[in-house]
Write a protein that holds these residues in place. Structure first.
Motif, PDB file in Angstrom:
ATOM      1  N   VAL A 148     -39.461 -31.622  47.429  1.00 34.06           N
ATOM      2  CA  VAL A 148     -40.887 -31.594  47.103  1.00 34.06           C
ATOM      3  C   VAL A 148     -41.248 -30.165  46.710  1.00 34.06           C
ATOM      4  CG1 VAL A 148     -43.218 -31.916  48.002  1.00 34.06           C
ATOM      5  CG2 VAL A 148     -41.393 -33.495  48.674  1.00 34.06           C
ATOM      6  N   VAL A 149     -41.911 -30.032  45.563  1.00 30.79           N
ATOM      7  CA  VAL A 149     -42.257 -28.703  45.059  1.00 30.79           C
ATOM      8  C   VAL A 149     -43.764 -28.625  44.834  1.00 30.79           C
ATOM      9  CG1 VAL A 149     -40.012 -28.379  43.966  1.00 30.79           C
ATOM     10  CG2 VAL A 149     -41.894 -29.368  42.647  1.00 30.79           C
ATOM     11  N   ALA A 150     -44.291 -27.404  44.876  1.00 30.96           N
ATOM     12  CA  ALA A 150     -45.707 -27.176  44.624  1.00 30.96           C
ATOM     13  C   ALA A 150     -45.980 -27.242  43.120  1.00 30.96           C
ATOM     14  CB  ALA A 150     -46.122 -25.818  45.176  1.00 30.96           C
ATOM     15  N   VAL A 151     -47.044 -27.919  42.742  1.00 32.62           N
ATOM     16  CA  VAL A 151     -47.480 -27.914  41.341  1.00 32.62           C
ATOM     17  C   VAL A 151     -47.982 -26.506  41.017  1.00 32.62           C
ATOM     18  CG1 VAL A 151     -49.177 -28.843  39.728  1.00 32.62           C
ATOM     19  CG2 VAL A 151     -48.047 -30.366  41.370  1.00 32.62           C
ATOM     20  N   PRO A 152     -47.476 -25.881  39.951  1.00 32.94           N
ATOM     21  CA  PRO A 152     -47.800 -24.475  39.690  1.00 32.94           C
ATOM     22  C   PRO A 152     -49.141 -24.261  38.975  1.00 32.94           C
ATOM     23  CG  PRO A 152     -46.217 -25.249  38.084  1.00 32.94           C
ATOM     24  CD  PRO A 152     -46.436 -26.393  39.039  1.00 32.94           C
ATOM     25  N   ARG A 153     -50.197 -24.789  39.545  1.00 28.75           N
ATOM     26  CA  ARG A 153     -51.566 -24.594  39.081  1.00 28.75           C
ATOM     27  C   ARG A 153     -52.464 -25.349  40.052  1.00 28.75           C
ATOM     28  NH1 ARG A 153     -48.634 -27.955  36.378  1.00 28.75           N
ATOM     29  NH2 ARG A 153     -49.322 -30.093  35.957  1.00 28.75           N
ATOM     30  N   VAL A 161     -65.896 -25.255  41.463  1.00 33.19           N
ATOM     31  CA  VAL A 161     -65.017 -26.430  41.392  1.00 33.19           C
ATOM     32  C   VAL A 161     -64.186 -26.503  42.682  1.00 33.19           C
ATOM     33  CG1 VAL A 161     -63.055 -27.464  40.185  1.00 33.19           C
ATOM     34  CG2 VAL A 161     -64.919 -26.422  38.874  1.00 33.19           C
ATOM     35  N   PRO A 162     -64.084 -27.668  43.302  1.00 35.76           N
ATOM     36  CA  PRO A 162     -63.279 -27.795  44.535  1.00 35.76           C
ATOM     37  C   PRO A 162     -61.787 -27.883  44.211  1.00 35.76           C
ATOM     38  CG  PRO A 162     -64.305 -29.902  44.011  1.00 35.76           C
ATOM     39  CD  PRO A 162     -64.844 -28.909  43.005  1.00 35.76           C
ATOM     40  N   TRP A 163     -61.226 -26.768  43.801  1.00 32.04           N
ATOM     41  CA  TRP A 163     -59.826 -26.726  43.410  1.00 32.04           C
ATOM     42  C   TRP A 163     -58.910 -27.115  44.573  1.00 32.04           C
ATOM     43  CZ3 TRP A 163     -59.419 -26.383  38.398  1.00 32.04           C
ATOM     44  CH2 TRP A 163     -60.350 -25.644  37.656  1.00 32.04           C
ATOM     45  N   HIS A 164     -57.815 -27.775  44.261  1.00 31.60           N
ATOM     46  CA  HIS A 164     -56.845 -28.105  45.287  1.00 31.60           C
ATOM     47  C   HIS A 164     -55.437 -27.983  44.716  1.00 31.60           C
ATOM     48  CE1 HIS A 164     -57.150 -31.975  43.139  1.00 31.60           C
ATOM     49  NE2 HIS A 164     -55.930 -32.213  43.587  1.00 31.60           N
ATOM     50  N   ALA A 165     -54.489 -27.705  45.600  1.00 33.57           N
ATOM     51  CA  ALA A 165     -53.073 -27.638  45.238  1.00 33.57           C
ATOM     52  C   ALA A 165     -52.431 -28.994  45.502  1.00 33.57           C
ATOM     53  CB  ALA A 165     -52.378 -26.549  46.040  1.00 33.57           C
ATOM     54  N   GLU A 166     -51.454 -29.335  44.674  1.00 36.75           N
ATOM     55  CA  GLU A 166     -50.717 -30.574  44.854  1.00 36.75           C
ATOM     56  C   GLU A 166     -49.231 -30.285  44.966  1.00 36.75           C
ATOM     57  OE1 GLU A 166     -51.478 -33.434  41.824  1.00 36.75           O
ATOM     58  OE2 GLU A 166     -53.538 -33.828  42.486  1.00 36.75           O
ATOM     59  N   GLN A 167     -48.511 -31.236  45.559  1.00 35.32           N
ATOM     60  CA  GLN A 167     -47.056 -31.186  45.609  1.00 35.32           C
ATOM     61  C   GLN A 167     -46.501 -32.452  44.982  1.00 35.32           C
ATOM     62  OE1 GLN A 167     -46.247 -30.610  49.822  1.00 35.32           O
ATOM     63  NE2 GLN A 167     -45.929 -28.414  49.460  1.00 35.32           N
ATOM     64  N   ARG A 168     -45.335 -32.323  44.352  1.00 29.35           N
ATOM     65  CA  ARG A 168     -44.719 -33.467  43.698  1.00 29.35           C
ATOM     66  C   ARG A 168     -43.236 -33.520  44.008  1.00 29.35           C
ATOM     67  NH1 ARG A 168     -47.767 -33.140  37.782  1.00 29.35           N
ATOM     68  NH2 ARG A 168     -49.858 -33.537  38.609  1.00 29.35           N
ATOM     69  N   GLN A 169     -42.723 -34.755  44.032  1.00 35.08           N
ATOM     70  CA  GLN A 169     -41.291 -34.938  44.245  1.00 35.08           C
ATOM     71  C   GLN A 169     -40.533 -34.520  42.994  1.00 35.08           C
ATOM     72  OE1 GLN A 169     -40.187 -36.281  47.257  1.00 35.08           O
ATOM     73  NE2 GLN A 169     -38.070 -35.762  46.670  1.00 35.08           N
ATOM     74  N   MET A 170     -39.551 -33.656  43.147  1.00 32.61           N
ATOM     75  CA  MET A 170     -38.718 -33.223  42.040  1.00 32.61           C
ATOM     76  C   MET A 170     -37.267 -33.420  42.451  1.00 32.61           C
ATOM     77  SD  MET A 170     -38.818 -31.984  38.930  1.00 32.61           S
ATOM     78  CE  MET A 170     -40.439 -31.230  38.784  1.00 32.61           C
ATOM     79  N   TYR A 171     -36.702 -34.545  41.988  1.00 33.56           N
ATOM     80  CA  TYR A 171     -35.343 -34.906  42.371  1.00 33.56           C
ATOM     81  C   TYR A 171     -35.256 -35.058  43.894  1.00 33.56           C
ATOM     82  CZ  TYR A 171     -34.650 -33.515  37.545  1.00 33.56           C
ATOM     83  OH  TYR A 171     -34.767 -33.410  36.185  1.00 33.56           O
ATOM     84  N   ASP A 172     -34.527 -34.198  44.595  1.00 36.71           N
ATOM     85  CA  ASP A 172     -34.330 -34.379  46.034  1.00 36.71           C
ATOM     86  C   ASP A 172     -35.213 -33.474  46.883  1.00 36.71           C
ATOM     87  OD1 ASP A 172     -33.112 -32.058  45.273  1.00 36.71           O
ATOM     88  OD2 ASP A 172     -31.316 -32.337  46.508  1.00 36.71           O
TER      89      ASP A 172
END
Length: 203
Positions: free
Chosen positions: A65-70, A52-63
């Motif tokens: 940007v944090v890494a999605v923990p999976r 599977v071509p796994w990838h990491a994502e980041q998301r805006q969390m309030y003020d």
């Protein structure tokens, strides 16, 4: 990525017939569970880790940007799945739940929980039709056991379903809009993959 399939349950040669046990929740929600449903679970797990071509994502969390923990990957409508057992599973789920759901499962969202630090916060799949309509999300779990927590949106006690290697959990009825679910962090856990089969336009 290191993983040990010897920690997992032994496989049966083929996916078992669907005969889940249903737990009725409040407000028209329910959860079905069938243990050790997916056949060749070890092979499916190994294939998904490697192919599977796994990838990491980041998301805006309030003020910030944090890494999605999976790690994530989505197989959209018509996309070939990475193992024939998953295609067979989706067909079996579509056939079994068609009288209630009224449509097939057509997508497969995949999450790779690398260890106990990976998690998913409280949420419902309410992007798309799940916001206003009853629907279903069918989860096949592979790898180390993890807890799926569910709680009513309006408040109340949560319940826990431990998802083991090859287990099936289906959230149905109003579950996505009247309940929330989460996979919390865990002190000691090995890798786990979650495959979420959904109907069209449910996210």
């Amino acid at each position: 990525m290191e993983y040990q399939t010897t920690l997992f349950a032994l496989d049966a040669p083929g996916t078992a017939p669907l005969a889940p046990e249903r737990r009725v929740l409040s407000h028209g929600a329910w959860v079905d569970v069938q243990r050790s449903w997916l056949g060749e679970a070890d092979d499916v797990f190994r294939t998904m880790v490697d192919e599977v071509p796994w990838h990491a994502e980041q998301r805006q969390m309030y003020d910030r940007v944090v890494a999605v923990p999976r790690l994530l990957h989505m197989y959209g409508v018509g996309a070939p799945l990475p193992h024939p057992r998953l295609a067979e599973a989706r067909e079996a789920l579509s056939a079994h739940y068609l009288p209630e759901l009224g449509e097939p499962f057509v997508t497969a969202g995949c999450c790779f929980y690398r260890d106990g630090h990976d998690s998913v916060a409280w949420h419902g799949d309410t992007i798309g039709r799940g916001r206003n309509h009853d629907t279903m999300v069918a989860i096949v779990s592979l790898g180390d056991p993890r807890r799926l927590l569910l709680r009513p949106r309006e408040g109340g006690r949560s319940i826990a379903v431990t998802m083991g290697h090859g287990d099936l959990v289906v959230m149905g009825g109003s579950c996505q809009r009247t309940w929330e679910h989460a996979v919390p962090k865990q002190a000691h856990a090995g890798p786990r993959i979650s495959v979420q089969f959904r109907p069209l336009n449910v996210f």
